[in-house]
Design an enzyme around this catalytic site. Structure first.
Site, PDB file in Angstrom:
ATOM      1  CD  GLU A 185     -10.371 120.669  73.745  1.00 44.16           C
ATOM      2  OE1 GLU A 185     -10.286 120.793  72.505  1.00 44.16           O
ATOM      3  OE2 GLU A 185     -11.178 121.325  74.432  1.00 44.16           O
ATOM      4  CD  GLU A 222      -4.252 123.124  59.319  1.00 40.76           C
ATOM      5  OE1 GLU A 222      -3.994 121.913  59.467  1.00 40.76           O
ATOM      6  OE2 GLU A 222      -5.383 123.547  59.033  1.00 40.76           O
ATOM      7  CB  SER A 230     -11.115 125.640  54.413  1.00 39.34           C
ATOM      8  OG  SER A 230     -11.315 125.277  55.748  1.00 39.34           O
ATOM      9  CD  GLN A 267      -5.407 120.521  55.944  1.00 37.42           C
ATOM     10  OE1 GLN A 267      -6.237 121.318  56.379  1.00 37.42           O
ATOM     11  NE2 GLN A 267      -4.421 120.078  56.683  1.00 37.42           N
ATOM     12  CB  SER A 323     -11.222 116.519  58.305  1.00 36.00           C
ATOM     13  OG  SER A 323     -10.279 117.278  59.003  1.00 36.00           O
TER      14      SER A 323
HETATM   15  C1  LIG Z   1     -13.296 126.363  60.223  1.00 43.23           C
HETATM   16  C2  LIG Z   1     -12.729 124.999  60.013  1.00 43.23           C
HETATM   17  C3  LIG Z   1     -11.991 124.761  58.890  1.00 43.23           C
HETATM   18  C4  LIG Z   1     -11.476 123.497  58.650  1.00 43.23           C
HETATM   19  N1  LIG Z   1     -10.785 123.275  57.490  1.00 43.23           N
HETATM   20  C5  LIG Z   1     -10.336 122.034  57.224  1.00 43.23           C
HETATM   21  C6  LIG Z   1      -9.685 121.776  55.981  1.00 43.23           C
HETATM   22  O1  LIG Z   1      -9.516 122.658  55.143  1.00 43.23           O
HETATM   23  N2  LIG Z   1      -9.282 120.523  55.718  1.00 43.23           N
HETATM   24  C7  LIG Z   1      -9.435 119.503  56.602  1.00 43.23           C
HETATM   25  O2  LIG Z   1      -9.006 118.405  56.304  1.00 43.23           O
HETATM   26  N3  LIG Z   1     -10.066 119.703  57.794  1.00 43.23           N
HETATM   27  C8  LIG Z   1     -10.519 120.950  58.115  1.00 43.23           C
HETATM   28  N4  LIG Z   1     -11.163 121.196  59.299  1.00 43.23           N
HETATM   29  C9  LIG Z   1     -11.397 120.076  60.211  1.00 43.23           C
HETATM   30  C10 LIG Z   1     -10.588 120.142  61.479  1.00 43.23           C
HETATM   31  O3  LIG Z   1      -9.239 119.810  61.223  1.00 43.23           O
HETATM   32  C11 LIG Z   1     -11.231 119.165  62.467  1.00 43.23           C
HETATM   33  O4  LIG Z   1     -12.533 119.656  62.749  1.00 43.23           O
HETATM   34  C12 LIG Z   1     -10.459 119.067  63.748  1.00 43.23           C
HETATM   35  O5  LIG Z   1      -9.220 118.436  63.544  1.00 43.23           O
HETATM   36  C13 LIG Z   1     -11.230 118.297  64.829  1.00 43.23           C
HETATM   37  O6  LIG Z   1     -11.754 117.122  64.327  1.00 43.23           O
HETATM   38  P1  LIG Z   1     -13.297 116.742  64.544  1.00 43.23           P
HETATM   39  O7  LIG Z   1     -14.116 117.909  64.152  1.00 43.23           O
HETATM   40  O8  LIG Z   1     -13.534 115.438  63.888  1.00 43.23           O
HETATM   41  O9  LIG Z   1     -13.444 116.587  66.123  1.00 43.23           O
HETATM   42  P2  LIG Z   1     -13.025 115.333  66.999  1.00 43.23           P
HETATM   43  O10 LIG Z   1     -11.658 114.916  66.626  1.00 43.23           O
HETATM   44  O11 LIG Z   1     -14.110 114.324  66.933  1.00 43.23           O
HETATM   45  O12 LIG Z   1     -12.968 115.975  68.449  1.00 43.23           O
HETATM   46  C14 LIG Z   1     -14.141 116.154  69.269  1.00 43.23           C
HETATM   47  C15 LIG Z   1     -13.672 116.708  70.615  1.00 43.23           C
HETATM   48  O13 LIG Z   1     -12.793 115.756  71.264  1.00 43.23           O
HETATM   49  C16 LIG Z   1     -11.550 116.387  71.604  1.00 43.23           C
HETATM   50  N5  LIG Z   1     -10.457 115.431  71.424  1.00 43.23           N
HETATM   51  C17 LIG Z   1     -10.236 114.624  70.351  1.00 43.23           C
HETATM   52  N6  LIG Z   1      -9.103 113.912  70.517  1.00 43.23           N
HETATM   53  C18 LIG Z   1      -8.583 114.294  71.718  1.00 43.23           C
HETATM   54  C19 LIG Z   1      -7.432 113.921  72.449  1.00 43.23           C
HETATM   55  N7  LIG Z   1      -6.581 113.018  71.969  1.00 43.23           N
HETATM   56  N8  LIG Z   1      -7.196 114.521  73.649  1.00 43.23           N
HETATM   57  C20 LIG Z   1      -8.078 115.455  74.145  1.00 43.23           C
HETATM   58  N9  LIG Z   1      -9.202 115.848  73.489  1.00 43.23           N
HETATM   59  C21 LIG Z   1      -9.450 115.259  72.303  1.00 43.23           C
HETATM   60  C22 LIG Z   1     -11.426 117.539  70.616  1.00 43.23           C
HETATM   61  O14 LIG Z   1     -10.572 118.541  71.157  1.00 43.23           O
HETATM   62  C23 LIG Z   1     -12.868 117.999  70.480  1.00 43.23           C
HETATM   63  O15 LIG Z   1     -13.212 118.859  71.549  1.00 43.23           O
HETATM   64  C24 LIG Z   1     -11.687 122.445  59.580  1.00 43.23           C
HETATM   65  C25 LIG Z   1     -12.438 122.701  60.734  1.00 43.23           C
HETATM   66  C26 LIG Z   1     -12.969 123.962  60.950  1.00 43.23           C
HETATM   67  C27 LIG Z   1     -13.762 124.226  62.194  1.00 43.23           C
END
Ligand SMILES: Cc1cc2nc3c(=O)[nH]c(=O)nc-3n(C[C@H](O)[C@H](O)[C@H](O)COP(=O)(O)OP(=O)(O)OC[C@H]3O[C@@H](n4cnc5c(N)ncnc54)[C@H](O)[C@@H]3O)c2cc1C
Length: 392
Positions: free
Chosen positions: A357, A233, A150, A115, A118
């Protein structure tokens, strides 16, 4: 014996003979081979239509198989995105040609999917993504960077969302595509996580050409396609069959305790076992509803949240049970090494597939009907938004 009992008995017999007894997920070829045999035996894609490689059976068949499969560590992770997300989104939005081309190899374990949503500046707020797909006479040209993808390091295909019209507000002007991960211009760079393993990747697109029939759904309507896939998902993660063989199960943790256990340890393991059962029943009910064609909508977030909370509680208990050996306890045998990896992996379950969250926001807004989070940038054209001081 009715037909479901018969199917269950057949599944039990087949699993007893063929299911692995130890985790084979890190051995990709063994996992693919098992998935192919599972499919040939009639236990993969149980409720998927026969035209797309499935068995065309009912939700009750799926439930019977899940119950039996719980006892074994079946290799599910390599196929999770294909079976749980890409396949369902193609069934919802793909053309007939796309479904016939892409769905059967997913079930046979021949084509693994990733996928590509991100980006460094687009995680929870995935609609902020900047990867561009520009239309040309013979298709599309993609340029940009994805992250946390992933299994992209061994995937044959990916589902990509890219910006096709930056002049529109950020939730419009996006399009979903199927990508051949072996296409020229794709550079997959593995990232090592804190378990020491490679699970996800950065993926760079440098002028990658996609044919016109790579579009899934409609051009510039990729946001609703992305929401469809994210919904699948959450349900896929929340309804995952949690094998009793996992090192963080109450049973596995109990087997590690010296006998007799103290009443406190006994009670803590009992509470975990009850929570496991509740989460498993919620997952089974939702899996059955979904297999019967019900629309789970935002309820998938409840299952996803419950399963990540369970993982967190199990890991906390495992650490406290090991406390007498120090929080940085070290592996002196294979089981302990697997337990440590499972503990170290736990924080990921509260992030992957949308953070805790974000799931709480979805539940608040769409299940409980509470007021929506304000979105000041909702209607502003994407190319007039700024990130920090940088104009897009
Ligand atoms: C093991 C793993 C596998 C993954 N696999 C994939 C994949 O295959 N494909 C893919 O595209 N992505 C993948 N991801 C990415 C994943 O979808 C993102 O890490 C996730 O959506 C959070 O985005 P970010 O890391 O940019 O954090 P951010 O969005 O920057 O968030 C940082 C913090 O702010 C909080 N926050 C953000 N917005 C809000 C809100 N509106 N209200 C309250 N709190 C908020 C979050 O909860 C978090 O604590 C994977 C992540 C992990 C850990």
């Amino acid at each position: 014996m009715d037909e479901i009992d018969f199917y269950r008995a057949r599944a039990r017999e087949w699993l007893a003979e063929h299911a692995p007894r130890t985790d084979i997920e890190t051995d990709l070829e063994a996992s693919r081979d098992f998935q192919a045999r599972l499919h040939a035996a009639g236990f993969a894609g149980i409720t998927w239509p026969a035209d797309y490689g499935g068995q065309g059976l009912a939700a009750q068949h799926e439930r019977a198989f899940r119950d039996e499969a719980m006892r074994y560590p079946l290799p599910a992770v390599p196929f999770a995105i294909g079976i749980g997300m890409a396949g369902p989104v193609l069934m919802d939005l793909g053309t007939e040609e796309q479904r016939r081309r892409y769905l059967p190899p997913i079930l046979r374990g021949e084509e693994i999917w990733c996928q590509l949503f991100s980006e460094p500046d687009a995680g929870s707020d995935v609609a902020s993504l900047q990867t561009r797909a520009v239309r040309e006479a013979d298709g599309w040209v993609v340029t940009g960077q994805k992250v946390w993808a992933s299994r992209a390091h061994f995937a044959e295909r990916g589902i990509l969302v890219a910006r096709t019209d930056p002049g529109r507000p950020k939730h419009s002007g996006l399009t979903m595509f199927v990508v051949d991960m072996r296409a020229a211009g794709i550079d997959v760079r593995p990232l090592r996580d804190m378990t020491g393993n490679v699970h996800f990747n950065e993926v760079y697109f440098d002028g990658v050409r996609l044919p016109p029939d790579a579009v899934v759904g409609r051009v510039d309507e990729g946001w609703s396609a992305a929401l469809t896939m994210l919904k699948h998902e959450r349900v896929a993660i929340g309804t995952r069959n949690r094998s009793e063989a996992t090192p963080l199960s109450a049973r596995a943790l109990a087997l590690r305790q010296a006998s007799p256990m103290s009443p406190e340890v006994h009670a803590a393991l009992g509470r975990l076992a009850v929570e496991e059962r509740a989460v498993a029943l919620l997952a089974a009910r939702m899996a059955e509803e979904r297999a019967a064609g019900a629309e789970l909508g935002a309820r998938g977030s409840v299952a996803k949240l419950a399963s990540s909370q369970l993982a967190r509680n199990a890991a906390d208990l495992a650490v406290s049970l090991a406390a007498d050996r120090g929080i940085g306890f070290e592996a002196d045998d294979r089981q302990t090494a697997e337990l440590i990896t499972a503990i170290d992996w736990t924080p990921a379950s509260g992030i992957a597939g949308g953070t805790t969250e974000v799931q709480r926001n979805i539940i608040a807004e769409r299940v409980l009907g509470l007021p929506k989070e304000p979105q000041s940038d909702r209607d502003v054209p994407f190319n007039r938004l700024t990130v920090g001081s940088i104009k897009r």
